[in-house]
Each structure stands twice: as structure tokens, then as C-alpha cells.
Write a protein that holds these residues in place. Structure first.
Motif, mmCIF file in Angstrom:
data_model
loop_
_atom_site.group_PDB
_atom_site.id
_atom_site.type_symbol
_atom_site.label_atom_id
_atom_site.label_comp_id
_atom_site.label_asym_id
_atom_site.label_seq_id
_atom_site.Cartn_x
_atom_site.Cartn_y
_atom_site.Cartn_z
ATOM 1 N N HIS A 199 4.806 2.200 -5.079
ATOM 2 C CA HIS A 199 4.374 2.528 -3.715
ATOM 3 C C HIS A 199 5.526 2.339 -2.729
ATOM 4 O O HIS A 199 5.743 3.161 -1.832
ATOM 5 C CB HIS A 199 3.206 1.624 -3.306
ATOM 6 C CG HIS A 199 1.919 1.947 -3.978
ATOM 7 N ND1 HIS A 199 0.780 1.190 -3.819
ATOM 8 C CD2 HIS A 199 1.565 2.959 -4.822
ATOM 9 C CE1 HIS A 199 -0.200 1.712 -4.526
ATOM 10 N NE2 HIS A 199 0.249 2.771 -5.153
ATOM 11 N N VAL A 224 -6.004 -1.016 -2.654
ATOM 12 C CA VAL A 224 -4.799 -0.186 -2.523
ATOM 13 C C VAL A 224 -4.053 -0.102 -3.849
ATOM 14 O O VAL A 224 -3.202 0.771 -4.024
ATOM 15 C CB VAL A 224 -3.851 -0.699 -1.412
ATOM 16 C CG1 VAL A 224 -4.583 -0.796 -0.082
ATOM 17 C CG2 VAL A 224 -3.222 -2.036 -1.776
ATOM 18 N N TYR A 274 8.008 5.240 0.292
ATOM 19 C CA TYR A 274 8.255 5.288 1.735
ATOM 20 C C TYR A 274 9.575 6.018 1.975
ATOM 21 O O TYR A 274 10.601 5.641 1.401
ATOM 22 C CB TYR A 274 8.318 3.871 2.309
ATOM 23 C CG TYR A 274 6.967 3.209 2.437
ATOM 24 C CD1 TYR A 274 6.294 3.186 3.659
ATOM 25 C CD2 TYR A 274 6.355 2.610 1.346
ATOM 26 C CE1 TYR A 274 5.049 2.585 3.783
ATOM 27 C CE2 TYR A 274 5.104 2.013 1.457
ATOM 28 C CZ TYR A 274 4.459 2.000 2.674
ATOM 29 O OH TYR A 274 3.222 1.417 2.794
ATOM 30 N N PRO A 276 0.831 -1.201 0.000
ATOM 31 C CA PRO A 276 0.000 0.000 0.000
ATOM 32 C C PRO A 276 0.863 1.248 0.000
ATOM 33 O O PRO A 276 2.024 1.211 0.418
ATOM 34 C CB PRO A 276 -0.791 -0.122 1.309
ATOM 35 C CG PRO A 276 0.078 -0.952 2.193
ATOM 36 C CD PRO A 276 0.833 -1.894 1.295
ATOM 37 N N PRO A 277 0.342 2.358 -0.462
ATOM 38 C CA PRO A 277 1.123 3.598 -0.395
ATOM 39 C C PRO A 277 1.317 4.019 1.055
ATOM 40 O O PRO A 277 0.569 3.594 1.943
ATOM 41 C CB PRO A 277 0.245 4.603 -1.163
ATOM 42 C CG PRO A 277 -1.126 4.040 -1.123
ATOM 43 C CD PRO A 277 -0.984 2.561 -1.091
ATOM 44 N N PRO A 278 2.328 4.839 1.327
ATOM 45 C CA PRO A 278 2.558 5.282 2.708
ATOM 46 C C PRO A 278 1.342 6.008 3.273
ATOM 47 O O PRO A 278 0.682 6.769 2.567
ATOM 48 C CB PRO A 278 3.755 6.238 2.587
ATOM 49 C CG PRO A 278 4.389 5.910 1.280
ATOM 50 C CD PRO A 278 3.307 5.417 0.388
ATOM 51 N N ALA A 279 1.054 5.748 4.550
ATOM 52 C CA ALA A 279 -0.070 6.414 5.215
ATOM 53 C C ALA A 279 0.262 6.570 6.687
ATOM 54 O O ALA A 279 0.407 5.572 7.391
ATOM 55 C CB ALA A 279 -1.356 5.609 5.036
ATOM 56 N N ARG A 280 0.400 7.789 7.155
ATOM 57 C CA ARG A 280 0.651 8.063 8.575
ATOM 58 C C ARG A 280 -0.661 8.525 9.193
ATOM 59 O O ARG A 280 -0.864 9.705 9.458
ATOM 60 C CB ARG A 280 1.742 9.119 8.722
ATOM 61 C CG ARG A 280 3.097 8.702 8.190
ATOM 62 C CD ARG A 280 3.692 7.530 8.969
ATOM 63 N NE ARG A 280 3.844 7.861 10.368
ATOM 64 C CZ ARG A 280 4.925 8.488 10.872
ATOM 65 N NH1 ARG A 280 5.931 8.830 10.081
ATOM 66 N NH2 ARG A 280 4.996 8.759 12.169
ATOM 67 N N ASP A 281 -1.594 7.583 9.381
ATOM 68 C CA ASP A 281 -2.936 7.925 9.849
ATOM 69 C C ASP A 281 -3.225 7.386 11.244
ATOM 70 O O ASP A 281 -4.353 7.465 11.721
ATOM 71 C CB ASP A 281 -3.994 7.408 8.874
ATOM 72 C CG ASP A 281 -3.846 5.926 8.576
ATOM 73 O OD1 ASP A 281 -3.061 5.241 9.278
ATOM 74 O OD2 ASP A 281 -4.512 5.433 7.644
ATOM 75 N N HIS A 290 -0.687 -0.865 10.401
ATOM 76 C CA HIS A 290 -0.391 -1.216 9.010
ATOM 77 C C HIS A 290 0.585 -2.392 9.011
ATOM 78 O O HIS A 290 1.792 -2.207 9.186
ATOM 79 C CB HIS A 290 0.204 -0.019 8.269
ATOM 80 C CG HIS A 290 -0.736 1.140 8.135
ATOM 81 N ND1 HIS A 290 -1.719 1.193 7.167
ATOM 82 C CD2 HIS A 290 -0.874 2.269 8.863
ATOM 83 C CE1 HIS A 290 -2.405 2.318 7.297
ATOM 84 N NE2 HIS A 290 -1.915 2.981 8.325
#
Length: 235
Positions: free
Chosen positions: A174, A139, A178, A79-84, A88
Motif C-alpha cells: 500500500h 484496510v 502512494y 491504508p491504500p491511497p485515497a483522495r476522497d 487521513h
């Protein structure tokens, strides 16, 4: 809850028998290797592979214990980077392999007849039964958009193969996004590879760049990375 021992000859019984063969032919026969592994793991290669039972990367590549750091999920997707703030699993495993283990190569290993990619492309009419799979393969939604207009009954097999390879390339891009991966690629410490295993033909192909194309690998060949470059250590 009552626990039951595996029945001899059943699916679990065969696994226990397989472990017994492993113990005799590997563990007991190669004490030096396992003594080294007790001190920790130092794999140079991470493989992001599909959960498909037919495509075990260690079996396909003939790897020994300690050689591969393996991440497996449906369709071998990154998946693409996600800082949510959400957990993950795939991203955390990639981070551990890169930051803690210092892998030098990451291989995204896709394969033919991938049910996850068929679900992504809308070829799997049973996908509606899943609560999580459709969201996960989303994704790589750009693959579905790329294949739109190509999907007909006449060329579905060809489109599926294109989609499987496109999913590998999407995951590579993707992966390169990162920051901790990009920094090491830029420093020449990490290289990214896209491989495709056709289990019907017994063929392994490698992407020649972040957008392809894929080319068949020959025995003993050291494939060039799709992204980045790492100088191999001198023996």
C-alpha cells in the motif's frame, strides 16, 4: 473541571519521575544534541509501528531523540491511497515525513501477539465491542482473505504469526502505491522496509522482498530494503 497532580507512585507519578530521570541523564547531559534539535528535525528513518504499549520502536531500536519519525496506529497498518476529501491521519503523517522531512527509509514494524491483527483475522471474539477498530483493520482485508482456510484451533498461533507478517507486507505494498512515495523510490531517494518484532523471542526479522520471506537480523547488520534501494552516505 478540576485538575489533579499525579499521585506519587501511581502510573502518572512514575511517568513524571521518568521525565525527571530523562531531564538529568539526557537533556541536561547532552546540550549539543538538543541545541541542534531546536533548529528542526532531520530524521533519516520513518517507522510505522503499532500502538501496542510493548513495542515502542525507539526503545526496541535504542534510538536517540531526533533519529526516528514515528507513526503509530492499531496494527501498524498503511491504508491504500485515497483522495476522497476525508481526513487521513496515517497518510498525512507519511506525506509529511516524505515530502517535508525527506526521510530516506520507511520501516513498517509489525509484531507478535498483535491484537489488531487478531481482530482482522476474526480471532478476537471481543472485537464486537469496538466502534472503530474493525473498520480500521479492514484496510488490510486482503490479509484476512489470504488466511482463510488456514484458521483452525490447532494452528491458530502459526496463522496469527503469518497474518502479522502478511499485514506488514500488505502495508508495504500500500505504501509503495502512494505517488509521492513511488516517485522517490524510483529515483533512488527512498527505500521501504518490512520488519517484524517477536516480543516473546526477542527477535527482529526483516522482509527480503515485497512478498517476503522474513529473515532474522543479526546485530549491526544493515538490512536490505524490501522495496527500492538507497545508497548510504559515505562517512
Amino acid at each position: 473541571m478540576e485538575l489533579h497532580l499525579p499521585a506519587p507512585g501511581g502510573a502518572l507519578g512514575r511517568l513524571v519521575a521518568g521525565f525527571d530521570r530523562f531531564r538529568h541523564s539526557h537533556f541536561e547531559a547532552d546540550h549539543e544534541l538538543y541545541d541542534q534539535l531546536l533548529e528542526g528535525q532531520r530524521p533519516e528513518v520513518m517507522v510505522i509501528a503499532c500502538s501496542d504499549s510493548r513495542t515502542d520502536p525507539a526503545i526496541i531500536c535504542g534510538a536517540r531523540p531526533g533519529e526516528l519519525f514515528v507513526i503509530r496506529n492499531v496494527a501498524a497498518l498503511v491504508p491504500p491511497p485515497a483522495r476522497d476529501g476525508a481526513p487521513h491521519g496515517t497518510a498525512s503523517a507519511i506525506e509529511f515525513g516524505v515530502k517535508a522531512l525527506g526521510v530516506r527509509h520507511i520501516v513498517v514494524l509489525g509484531h507478535a501477539f498483535c491484537a489488531g491483527v487478531r481482530c482482522l483475522l476474526g480471532h478476537d471474539h471481543g472485537a464486537a465491542q469496538f466502534d472503530y477498530v474493525s473498520d480500521w483493520v479492514g484496510v488490510a482485508g486482503e490479509v484476512r482473505a489470504e488466511m482463510d482456510g488456514l484458521v483452525t484451533e490447532a494452528d491458530r498461533s502459526l496463522v496469527a504469526r503469518r497474518g502479522e507478517q502478511a499485514a506488514v507486507l500488505t502495508s508495504l505494498r500500500h505504501l509503495a502505491a502512494y505517488p509521492f512515495v513511488a516517485d522517490r523510490v524510483a529515483a533512488g531517494q527512498l527505500a521501504l522496509h518490512g520488519w517484524y518484532f517477536h516480543l516473546g523471542w526477542g527477535v527482529l526479522q526483516a522482509a527480503e522482498g515485497p512478498c517476503g520471506p522474513f529473515r532474522q537480523l543479526d546485530a549491526g547488520e544493515a538490512p536490505r530494503p524490501a522495496i527500492g534501494h538507497v545508497a548510504e552516505p559515505v562517512a
